[in-house]
Design an enzyme around this catalytic site. Sequence first.
Site, PDB file in Angstrom:
ATOM      1  N   GLY A 355       0.841  -1.205   0.000  1.00 34.42           N
ATOM      2  CA  GLY A 355       0.000   0.000   0.000  1.00 34.42           C
ATOM      3  C   GLY A 355       0.861   1.234   0.000  1.00 34.42           C
ATOM      4  N   GLY A 358       3.498   1.099   2.865  1.00 36.53           N
ATOM      5  CA  GLY A 358       4.468   0.025   3.008  1.00 36.53           C
ATOM      6  C   GLY A 358       3.872  -1.324   2.645  1.00 36.53           C
ATOM      7  N   GLU A 359       4.685  -2.393   2.845  1.00 37.54           N
ATOM      8  CA  GLU A 359       4.238  -3.728   2.465  1.00 37.54           C
ATOM      9  C   GLU A 359       3.336  -4.331   3.542  1.00 37.54           C
ATOM     10  OE1 GLU A 359       8.069  -5.515   0.166  1.00 37.54           O
ATOM     11  OE2 GLU A 359       8.269  -5.063   2.296  1.00 37.54           O
ATOM     12  N   VAL A 360       2.454  -5.239   3.105  1.00 37.47           N
ATOM     13  CA  VAL A 360       1.555  -5.912   4.037  1.00 37.47           C
ATOM     14  C   VAL A 360       1.763  -7.422   3.935  1.00 37.47           C
ATOM     15  CG1 VAL A 360      -0.834  -6.182   4.757  1.00 37.47           C
ATOM     16  CG2 VAL A 360      -0.113  -4.075   3.651  1.00 37.47           C
ATOM     17  N   LYS A 374       1.615  -4.717   8.726  1.00 34.90           N
ATOM     18  CA  LYS A 374       1.967  -3.645   7.794  1.00 34.90           C
ATOM     19  C   LYS A 374       3.318  -3.075   8.202  1.00 34.90           C
ATOM     20  CE  LYS A 374      -1.216  -1.162   6.016  1.00 34.90           C
ATOM     21  NZ  LYS A 374      -2.355  -0.300   5.818  1.00 34.90           N
ATOM     22  N   ASP A 471      -8.537   8.911   2.395  1.00 35.94           N
ATOM     23  CA  ASP A 471      -8.174   8.055   1.274  1.00 35.94           C
ATOM     24  C   ASP A 471      -9.141   6.880   1.199  1.00 35.94           C
ATOM     25  OD1 ASP A 471      -6.726   7.380  -0.916  1.00 35.94           O
ATOM     26  OD2 ASP A 471      -5.106   6.406   0.182  1.00 35.94           O
TER      27      ASP A 471
END
Length: 511
Positions: A355, A358-360, A374, A471
Amino acid sequence: MVTHVSMASLKLVLLLFILSFFNLNTCKAQEQNTDPVYLYHNCSGGNTTANSAYQLNVGTLFSSLSSKSIEFSNDTVGTSSSDRVYGLFMCRGDVPTALCQQCVFNATRRLRSECSLAKQAVIWYDECTVRYSNRSFFSTVAVRPRLGLLNTANISNQESFMKLLFSTINTTADEAANFSVGLKKYATKQANISGFQSLYCLAQCTPDLSPQDCRSCLSGVIGDLPWCCQGKQGGRVLYPSCNVRYELYPFYRQVTPAPPPSSPLLPPPASANSQGGGGISTGTIVAIVVPITVAVLLFIVGICFLSRRARKNQGSLKEGKNVDDITTVESLQFSFGTISAATNNFSAENKLGEGGFGEVFKGALPTGQEIAVKRLSKSSGQGGEEFKNEVVVVAKLQHRNLVRLLGFCLQGEEKILVYEYVPNKSLDYTLFDPEKQRELDWRRRYKIIEGTARGIQYLHEDSRLRIIHRDLKASNILLDSDLSPKISDFGMARIFGVDQTQGNTDRIVGT
Ligand SMILES: *[C@@H]1O[C@H](CO)[C@@H](O)[C@H](O)[C@H]1NC(C)=O
Ligand SMILES: *[C@@H]1O[C@H](CO)[C@@H](O)[C@H](O)[C@H]1NC(C)=O
Ligand SMILES: *[C@@H]1O[C@H](CO)[C@@H](O)[C@H](O)[C@H]1NC(C)=O
Ligand SMILES: *[C@@H]1O[C@H](CO)[C@@H](O)[C@H](O)[C@H]1NC(C)=O
Ligand SMILES: *[C@@H]1O[C@H](CO)[C@@H](O)[C@H](O)[C@H]1NC(C)=O
Ligand SMILES: *[C@@H]1O[C@H](CO)[C@@H](O)[C@H](O)[C@H]1NC(C)=O
Ligand SMILES: *[C@@H]1O[C@H](CO)[C@@H](O)[C@H](O)[C@H]1NC(C)=O
Ligand SMILES: *[C@@H]1O[C@H](CO)[C@@H](O)[C@H](O)[C@H]1NC(C)=O
Ligand SMILES: *[C@@H]1O[C@H](CO)[C@@H](O)[C@H](O)[C@H]1NC(C)=O
């Protein structure tokens, strides 16, 4: 005739029944003590030395400013000219004094830690501005440092919108500069964009300025609006001495005059008489209507009472005292080892996606509980303490339509958030997949819309903090096993620190 009356009373009961649902909002516990919202600060003017007379005077100034329960004050501390400090605060014109005082309190506390040695500083919150300096600056216009903030949503009809914006905000500025009731130079204005949309403008100066100085300061901030917010649905420019803001929604409290006291609940009997002459007498109608009204009122009170009790017992779904008390930093902190083991050392197989923050990864705790991890990208400027504080705050936001934040992990540069795992991926995945979208019949879609709206309403109105998601999109709406929606990534602006995308002195941040 009898059927006529019973139809009428049935309609009345129905109407009151529907109204009672609206009334539920008014019997809801009114505890919305929102925290002041920090925007930005700037320390400058070189450093003093620790425990110098100047620094002590700054401390005294802060205590003095935050002890005042008014909207504006200036103060001077220190006897000798070499260590004298000048300071002032101003609260937004619509902010109640209790919130104003809290804002000044938080602002001075933050300055104490962030600008502990600085000779001068300015700090902006949504609700207040606080500044101090070793130079006397009262009754003079300060235009630097400046801050621009924008609402990232684009406006559609730019040219006519900017025209309306400038004419409205110019009259707002005129009014603010000339306004001099009490300690305020503040004005707001609303203008029609179309039948459905309104533009809301606000302008304010520190009240120590003369009307001319105030207007020239406001001309400066207005002239900076294209610099900050060209083509955007909302924006603001803040100088130390004045600021303006515009949005398509009312972001300030309307200071409305108290309504006139008389408010007849029942229509005057004449209207009942005028309708049909030969039918039932007024007495009959009163005899029917009054008991029904009383019964329905009792019903509403009952519902209020029951729903309050239900709310009290709901602890784990809605935010409440009991949740508050058990949420501590310790109970939320996971060790890096635990997270690393849970995600198989952040292996590629465990990766769910990437996202904006950062990475999930998917993971499982030793207890068997499935989690989503996350791993925040390292660019967050925020310090560890601040990160922890925000996580504790956001973890208290609990609602069945929000993805639950279970905790965090903080190790060196690593900042990690741990969420409950939601099995059915995000809404966009289902919505835009030609096969999967067939699962979404109207009933399910309706359920998703309704749940999302409930989650947002909770963030906006029912939680103690007021969080604007900023968002919200299909990829941020996750679906659980029975396709109920859960909103993710709320509160990221708090956790991640305010998003800063421009150079040093002139910050622009999304709101
Ligand atoms: C003032 O002190 C802060 C830390 O307390 C430091 O980061 C900053 O560089 C100093 N500024 C000057 C001009 O010495
Ligand atoms: C506040 O500012 C005014 C000038 O605007 C000045 O005359 C007054 O002395 C100041 N008050 C304090 C306590 O510094
Ligand atoms: C602001 O002050 C209040 C009351 O002292 C405190 O509860 C709150 O956590 C503070 N907020 C921040 C962001 O410092
Ligand atoms: C305030 O501090 C600055 C920087 O240290 C210094 O140059 C200036 O002379 C000081 N002003 C007064 C009025 O003391
Ligand atoms: C707004 O417009 C700019 C180009 O004018 C575009 O790059 C950007 O993606 C748009 N933003 C949104 C939120 O639509
Ligand atoms: C608003 O005021 C600015 C200067 O403050 C001026 O440049 C601009 O033309 C004015 N706009 C309108 C529509 O009055
Ligand atoms: C505000 O006052 C100035 C003079 O002080 C005057 O020229 C101007 O027309 C006034 N504006 C409004 C909106 O009353
Ligand atoms: C805005 O429009 C509404 C209805 O379209 C109207 O009632 C209202 O008076 C208008 N307000 C202004 C300031 O023009
Ligand atoms: C703070 O403000 C001063 C004066 O406007 C400016 O020179 C400085 O660059 C600013 N510092 C930051 C970090 O924005």
